[in-house]
Motif scaffolding. Sequence first.
Motif, mmCIF file in Angstrom:
data_model
loop_
_atom_site.group_PDB
_atom_site.id
_atom_site.type_symbol
_atom_site.label_atom_id
_atom_site.label_comp_id
_atom_site.label_asym_id
_atom_site.label_seq_id
_atom_site.Cartn_x
_atom_site.Cartn_y
_atom_site.Cartn_z
ATOM 1 N N GLU A 73 37.361 -62.923 91.423
ATOM 2 C CA GLU A 73 36.530 -62.326 92.442
ATOM 3 C C GLU A 73 35.125 -61.744 91.531
ATOM 4 O O GLU A 73 35.522 -61.215 90.515
ATOM 5 C CB GLU A 73 37.327 -60.997 93.117
ATOM 6 N N ALA A 75 33.616 -59.272 92.026
ATOM 7 C CA ALA A 75 33.682 -57.887 91.894
ATOM 8 C C ALA A 75 34.526 -57.423 90.680
ATOM 9 O O ALA A 75 34.165 -56.371 90.005
ATOM 10 C CB ALA A 75 34.366 -57.186 93.075
ATOM 11 N N ASP A 76 35.464 -58.163 90.099
ATOM 12 C CA ASP A 76 36.348 -58.110 88.973
ATOM 13 C C ASP A 76 35.622 -58.274 87.746
ATOM 14 O O ASP A 76 36.146 -58.095 86.531
ATOM 15 C CB ASP A 76 37.508 -58.759 89.121
ATOM 16 N N ARG A 80 26.703 -57.107 87.341
ATOM 17 C CA ARG A 80 25.823 -57.197 88.664
ATOM 18 C C ARG A 80 25.552 -58.940 88.583
ATOM 19 O O ARG A 80 25.114 -59.028 88.023
ATOM 20 C CB ARG A 80 24.800 -56.289 88.458
ATOM 21 N N SER A 231 34.003 -61.728 100.414
ATOM 22 C CA SER A 231 34.840 -61.783 99.257
ATOM 23 C C SER A 231 34.336 -62.931 98.315
ATOM 24 O O SER A 231 35.065 -63.672 98.164
ATOM 25 C CB SER A 231 36.282 -62.081 99.863
#
Length: 669
Positions: A73, A75-76, A80, A231
């Motif tokens: 993911e 986000a992991d 940025r 996601s």
Amino acid sequence: MTDAGDGREPDGRRARAGTAGRAADPDRAAAGGDRHGGDRHDKVLRLLQYLHDLARSRSALARDLDDQLGVIELADLGERWRADTAPGATIVTVGNRDAGDPASPYARLLRMYDEITEHPESLELVLASGLLTARSGDTRIRAHILTQPVLLERDKRGKSISVVLPRDSAPRFEDALLLAGLDGFDLSGSAELQAELRESVRTVVDPACARFTERWRSRAVTLDGARISPSPALVLRTRGSSPLLAFYDAMLAWASDGDRPLPPGLVQLIDAVEVDERLQMLADCGGAPPRQLVQDAYYVLPSNVEQRDILARMGSDSGVVVEGPPGTGKTHTIANLLAALLAKGQRVLVVSEKAHALAVLEDMLPPDLRKLVVSMTDVTQDGAASLAASVTEIATRKSTFSEPLIEAELKDLRGKRDQAIERREELMRQVWRLRSSESETSEWMESGYSGRPAEVVERVRADAPRYSWLPAPVSGAVPPLDTNEFGRLVSLLRRNSDLFARRLSHNLPDLGSAVPGFDRIEQLCAVVDRAPSGGDESGFAELRGAVDPAALAEIRARADAAAERLEVVRRYPDEARRLADDLLLGERGHVAGRLAGLDDVLAAAVADDEVLGGTRVQFSEVPGAPPARRWTAMRRISRVARHRGGGSAGRNRRTSRRPASKCVSTVRR
């Protein structure tokens, strides 16, 4: 490498998969290709259907993220990412912080990079969003419906890995691929949303994609409890088999037409085919005969007999196997065969297990030919751009094609090629003659050399120190001197003394303004040579007419003066001649400096002597008296003059009685 024929069909149908159409021929009923026509068509159809079903069975969809090879993911990643990234730009870059931790973002990306580099043909990396979570009967669905191909680029120093968006990358809906055949989904409006998505966003991580996925859920999903969230993630997965299935479908449609000839390669998979029948099948498919392939074959790289033999075998059978260990020139051979087949109007398909081998082959081709290569290799890189460039180049050449212009250019190139071939054959004949002459024995040489040319060369090299005095090299086919002239030169050189050799180094004055130039002298000599003998002065009249009278008079005066001075010099004793030689050679510069202005000093001395009434001594020629005696007398008279100038006269009688006094003719007081 496969010869795909010339692509032309008499009945107007377009060729597919390396075959060409043919007109119906009722006489082929007994030919090898149709002898088992119906049975072979059935077998080929069953084989293709089996391969189609096998590919479909191996392309089971992964409707759950847990079944994918790798998922990270965004986000992991701890970095940025850019949601509005343009094609060809970087979405996110991850540094090698905590690279030793297997669970770190960099380590996970590195494993993905290694996997896709090792298996580029079967794996792909996509950027995904729009995670759908639902259940249809017993099927659990947890997959992204929006995907976009991306690339991984590793820094040369291994300090970072970047996720890059290819230049031709575009978002795509995969709802039909994931949900087709499942209850609870209506996919009738997905095509419209797909077109709208392509026009509105550039990446699947654009915030605007959330609106599209929500609209899609409200229109396409009828299941209770289904939800969808952005996601965004990087997904490493097995490539889909849709293109392969579409290819099998096209082959099945082709083979279902009984009027079309079956490709020899497919027939040989299900039946044994003799050589004659294979040749007939090749001819029916539009393959060129072996003689046509070999005749005037154009190779872009150096070729040999083995490569030309392979080209001939390609026209005489449906397959040729060339084996060899690495580094034996297989890729070199394929490059030559590819160029030769293209020059014959054939189409060529080159396949390889590794993309690197195809890249090496493409680099071997000339630039103009390389632009016509449609490459489907190296899917881990931005290969679609090169594919588009190749297709654009082919389309441009086709649109600008002018048959008269190409024919004229081909005619000119063929002429140059024929000239090169003739020149090569002439050089080969010369080489053959030279090699033949190496074995011949020569006996005609007058210099004492005989034997084969190699033996003569060895003797000449051995004798080279003996003749090192010659001012080599002597150029020209004819020697500058014949035998008699050379003998005369040797005799003159032997007769001359060391004094003559020293005179060759004299610093003579510049004669450029006193005599004509070299070319002019050659012209005058040619006039003299043309003058007839026997007293006829017509040639000399021509010579006088060719020379300016003033210049001729000047030359005559200078020649007379030179002859007069030469006669005076010849009377000098050897000591005086050596002194003159030293002065001309510049070896007695101090003497030359003292002689500067001597003419003016002598003139002043003579004038003063006239005023003072001095004594004048005149020498007369004494028959038989050598010049040395005259020179000795002058020196003694000079000593007498110096003696008397000093006020002493007691020794005058003794001095005048010497033998030198006999040279004095008259003394006037």
